[in-house]
Design a protein around this motif. Structure first.
Motif, short mmCIF file in Angstrom:
data_model
loop_
_atom_site.label_atom_id
_atom_site.label_comp_id
_atom_site.label_asym_id
_atom_site.label_seq_id
_atom_site.Cartn_x
_atom_site.Cartn_y
_atom_site.Cartn_z
N GLN B 76 -25.94 14.05 15.20
CA GLN B 76 -26.61 15.33 15.36
C GLN B 76 -27.92 15.24 14.56
O GLN B 76 -27.89 14.77 13.43
N PHE B 104 -16.39 11.75 22.32
CA PHE B 104 -16.90 12.90 21.58
C PHE B 104 -15.84 13.53 20.68
O PHE B 104 -14.67 13.62 21.06
N VAL B 117 -23.29 12.84 28.82
CA VAL B 117 -24.49 13.58 28.44
C VAL B 117 -25.69 12.91 29.11
O VAL B 117 -25.83 11.69 29.06
N VAL B 131 -28.15 13.32 20.03
CA VAL B 131 -28.24 14.29 21.12
C VAL B 131 -29.21 15.36 20.65
O VAL B 131 -28.94 16.05 19.67
N PHE B 134 -28.82 19.37 23.15
CA PHE B 134 -27.63 20.23 23.12
C PHE B 134 -27.08 20.31 21.71
O PHE B 134 -27.09 19.33 20.97
N GLN B 138 -22.49 23.46 22.30
CA GLN B 138 -22.66 23.28 23.75
C GLN B 138 -21.90 22.05 24.23
O GLN B 138 -21.27 22.08 25.29
N LEU B 139 -21.95 20.97 23.44
CA LEU B 139 -21.28 19.73 23.85
C LEU B 139 -19.76 19.94 23.95
O LEU B 139 -19.10 19.36 24.80
N ARG B 140 -19.24 20.80 23.06
CA ARG B 140 -17.80 21.06 23.07
C ARG B 140 -17.37 21.66 24.40
O ARG B 140 -16.23 21.50 24.81
N PHE B 142 -18.67 20.82 27.27
CA PHE B 142 -18.84 19.84 28.35
C PHE B 142 -17.47 19.45 28.89
O PHE B 142 -16.52 19.30 28.12
#
Lengths: 257, 168, 222
Positions: B76, B104, B117, B131, B134, B138-140, B142
């Motif tokens: 991150q 992830f 992604v 990343v 996002f 937000q990634l959680r 996906f």
């Protein structure tokens, strides 16, 4: 939320009316500019200015003393470890004092390397001129003052060869660089003459890419990363301390590895 | 330090000094808030009116071998460099876009799930990737990656990925 | 205090903490705090443990350049003071006298007692086995910090040392671990000192007079 900076006694709004012309003229004289630079200072220091001037100058004095110690520790014949080409990180790691999106690519066709100071032949150089000189490739570790490092492969003319070729005064103290991204830098002559100090034009056997300093950047194995200016446009040989971008903001000047 | 020297310039008129100070104080307050905000999100959506590909193009995409991306740590873009996952593979979707499949989440590599992604939402940071478009929140959301409808990109393929500078 | 102890001791003798030791102890305390907190500022520029950084208020130096300047100023204080301390400790025999020998049986005994909250501290003039071990560990960690720090500072000039340490990044990690060991010691040291405040006073004023200089016989308890 109430701002901790709001004064307890709010001035009478009538004062504003009484002094409107004065305020107007003041605004014209760059209030925003001043406010912004104060804001920038605060960004830099993180909301509280907590570095008394006496402490700052004492630390800088010690840092200058450390520069002398570093120069004494520097062995001009000591080579930095080198690595096999298979270990080269492709592409290299990007860093600058601004974001990558703000990189301004340089046009290699019109680019010229200007020379000044204690140099006999100060004619400007094209990239082809530079590449016509004997080249050297080194695979060395790039070590950033922040702590990270990576192995990179760089090709270019050794700065020593170049300085000899243009008749620079090799007894001068400093070699200073100007760049297209306004990042002045300078190194001591002993480090400039080190065999692993190059005017690099290639990375991993390919033309240097835009974000890494195309068409030419300094790459020396004996200095921290921030002593490797990218997009070099001018070289000066001088005895007058030239300083540098980060050096004027508190970083050590010698920054030798 | 030249920066502080520059900003220490105070107005000559004594009468306006107090007001300048309070104005400066509000600037400090505002920039503190801005600073605090910019340090936290770890996700920079493309500027308004710009899609992922356009914003990625501004990050000077560099050629990189797909095989060299595998197993890279995905971070991150914040000072603490929180680990989001590891690159598992690179795939091409039915519509032709390239996606990076990341193992992830989880903890120390356990309990991860693959998510895909878009490469344009990611950047290279030295030996790692980040990343940028996002946030972890937000990634959680996906969906778990399913290979159906995608084709793996071979290791020797060269793709282009944008760059970033270290966050701190 | 001095007069009282002298009276109790019956004559002017060697103090538990001679003046040079006390001065060097407090210089070291300042130097360690400078090195640790400025080191945290440097660490935060590129974290070693992903996901973990030191909060801004813990760092010395408002941003990396000043943390570095503090660190490279503090290193002189730490290294010079540390060298004099070790030299003094070896020449006067203090290090050997106070820290050796450590017997395993003694060590296990102290650990057992500590776990049962029966820590013997009526006599502060001799160290128990755990104390001895901790002091030896922290001295070695301090020396290790100088060595790994030198490797990180001058990885080309001392490239042999760097490869001995397993490379530049590995030297950084070792430097970080050294800090963690010293910081852990510091916390324990301060907590224990606060539990037996006489020890703090002893490090300021010198503490009780030892019965016979050079002997390991117990001094009369205060």
């Amino acid at each position: 939320m109430r701002s901790p900076f709001r004064p307890d006694d709010v001035p009478d709004p009538a004062i504003l009316d009484n002094h409107r012309p004065l305020i107007k003229s003041f605004e014209r004289r760059g209030l925003i500019r001043r406010g912004l630079s104060l804001g920038a200072l605060v960004m830099l220091t993180g909301c509280d200015v907590k570095r008394p001037e006496a402490v700052e100058s004492a630390l800088l004095a010690i840092s200058r003393f450390n520069d002398e110690v570093q120069a004494l520790l520097f062995d001009p014949n000591k080579l930095a470890p080198t690595y096999p080409a298979s270990m080269i990180l492709k592409p290299p790691k990007f860093n600058a004092y601004y974001d990558v999106m703000d990189v301004k690519p340089v046009n290699g066709a019109t680019w010229r390397l200007e020379l000044s100071g204690l140099i006999a032949d100060r004619r400007p150089w094209t990239i082809q001129d530079l590449q016509a000189l004997p080249q050297r490739t080194i695979v060395i570790k790039h070590i950033c003052v922040e702590g990270w490092s990576y192995i990179g492969g760089w090709t270019g003319v050794p700065l020593r060869t170049f300085l000899q070729h243009v008749g620079a005064d090799l007894r001068a103290k400093y070699v200073a660089f100007k760049t297209a991204d306004d990042y002045p830098s300078s190194i001591d002559m002993a480090s400039a003459l080190h065999p692993q100090t190059l005017l690099a034009t290639e990375y991993a056997g390919e033309t240097l890419a835009d974000p890494f300093g195309y068409p030419m950047r300094l790459r020396t194995a004996v200095k921290l990363g921030y002593k490797n200016p990218k997009w070099v446009t001018a070289i000066e040989v001088t005895n007058k301390y030239p300083g540098g971008y980060w050096e004027s903001r508190g970083f050590s000047w010698f920054a030798g590895l | 330090m030249d920066k502080s020297g520059q900003s220490r310039g105070s107005p000559k008129e004594g009468a306006v000094r107090t007001r300048t100070l309070s104005l400066a104080a509000s600037f400090i307050a505002v920039s503190c808030i801005a600073h605090a905000q910019s340090a936290t999100p770890g996700g920079m959506p493309p500027p308004p009116g710009m899609n992922l590909a356009e914003s990625a193009a501004m990050r000077f995409p560099q050629p990189v071998r797909v095989g060299d991306l595998l197993h890279r740590t995905v971070l991150q873009p914040v000072e603490s460099q929180n680990v989001l996952g590891t690159v598992r593979e690179v795939v091409r979707t039915g519509s032709g876009t390239i996606e990076i499949v990341i193992d992830f989440g989880g903890f120390l590599g356990f309990g991860t799930r693959p998510i895909a992604v878009p490469v344009d939402a990611m950047v290279l940071l030295g030996q790692d990737m980040e990343v940028v478009a996002f946030t972890p929140q937000q990634l959680r959301k996906f969906p778990t990656f399913s290979p159906t409808g995608t084709t793996p990109v071979p290791n020797d393929t060269i793709i282009k990925v944008g760059l970033a500078k270290p966050s701190h | 205090m001095s007069a009282a102890v002298t009276a109790r001791g019956g004559r002017t003798g060697r103090r538990l903490h001679p003046l040079p030791v006390r001065i060097m102890h407090w210089i070291n305390a300042v130097a360690m705090l400078i090195m640790i907190t400025s080191g945290w500022g440097i660490y935060d520029d590129d974290v070693i443990i992903r996901g973990f950084h030191f909060a801004k208020f813990l760092r010395l130096g408002d941003w990396a350049a000043w943390s570095l300047n503090w660190h490279f100023a503090g290193m002189w204080l730490l290294a010079i003071n540390g060298l004099i301390y070790l030299g003094y400790g070896v020449v006067t025999g203090r290090l050997r006298e106070r820290l050796l020998p450590i017997r395993v049986s003694e060590l296990l005994h102290t650990v057992r007692e500590t776990l049962h909250f029966r820590l013997e501290h009526a006599d502060i003039t001799t160290y128990n086995a755990v104390q001895k071990l901790l002091y030896i560990i922290v001295i070695l960690a301090g020396i290790s910090q100088v060595v790994t720090g030198l490797a990180i500072w001058k990885p080309v000039q001392f490239s042999g040392l760097v490869s001995l340490l397993g490379g530049f990044q590995s030297a950084r990690v070792l430097h970080f671990i050294g800090m963690a060991v010293i910081f852990g010691f510091l916390v324990l040291h301060v907590v224990l000192a606060l539990l037996v405040p006489r020890t703090i006073w002893a490090m300021l004023a010198g503490g009780p007079v030892l019965a016979r200089p050079g002997s390991r016989a117990k001094a009369p308890g205060p």
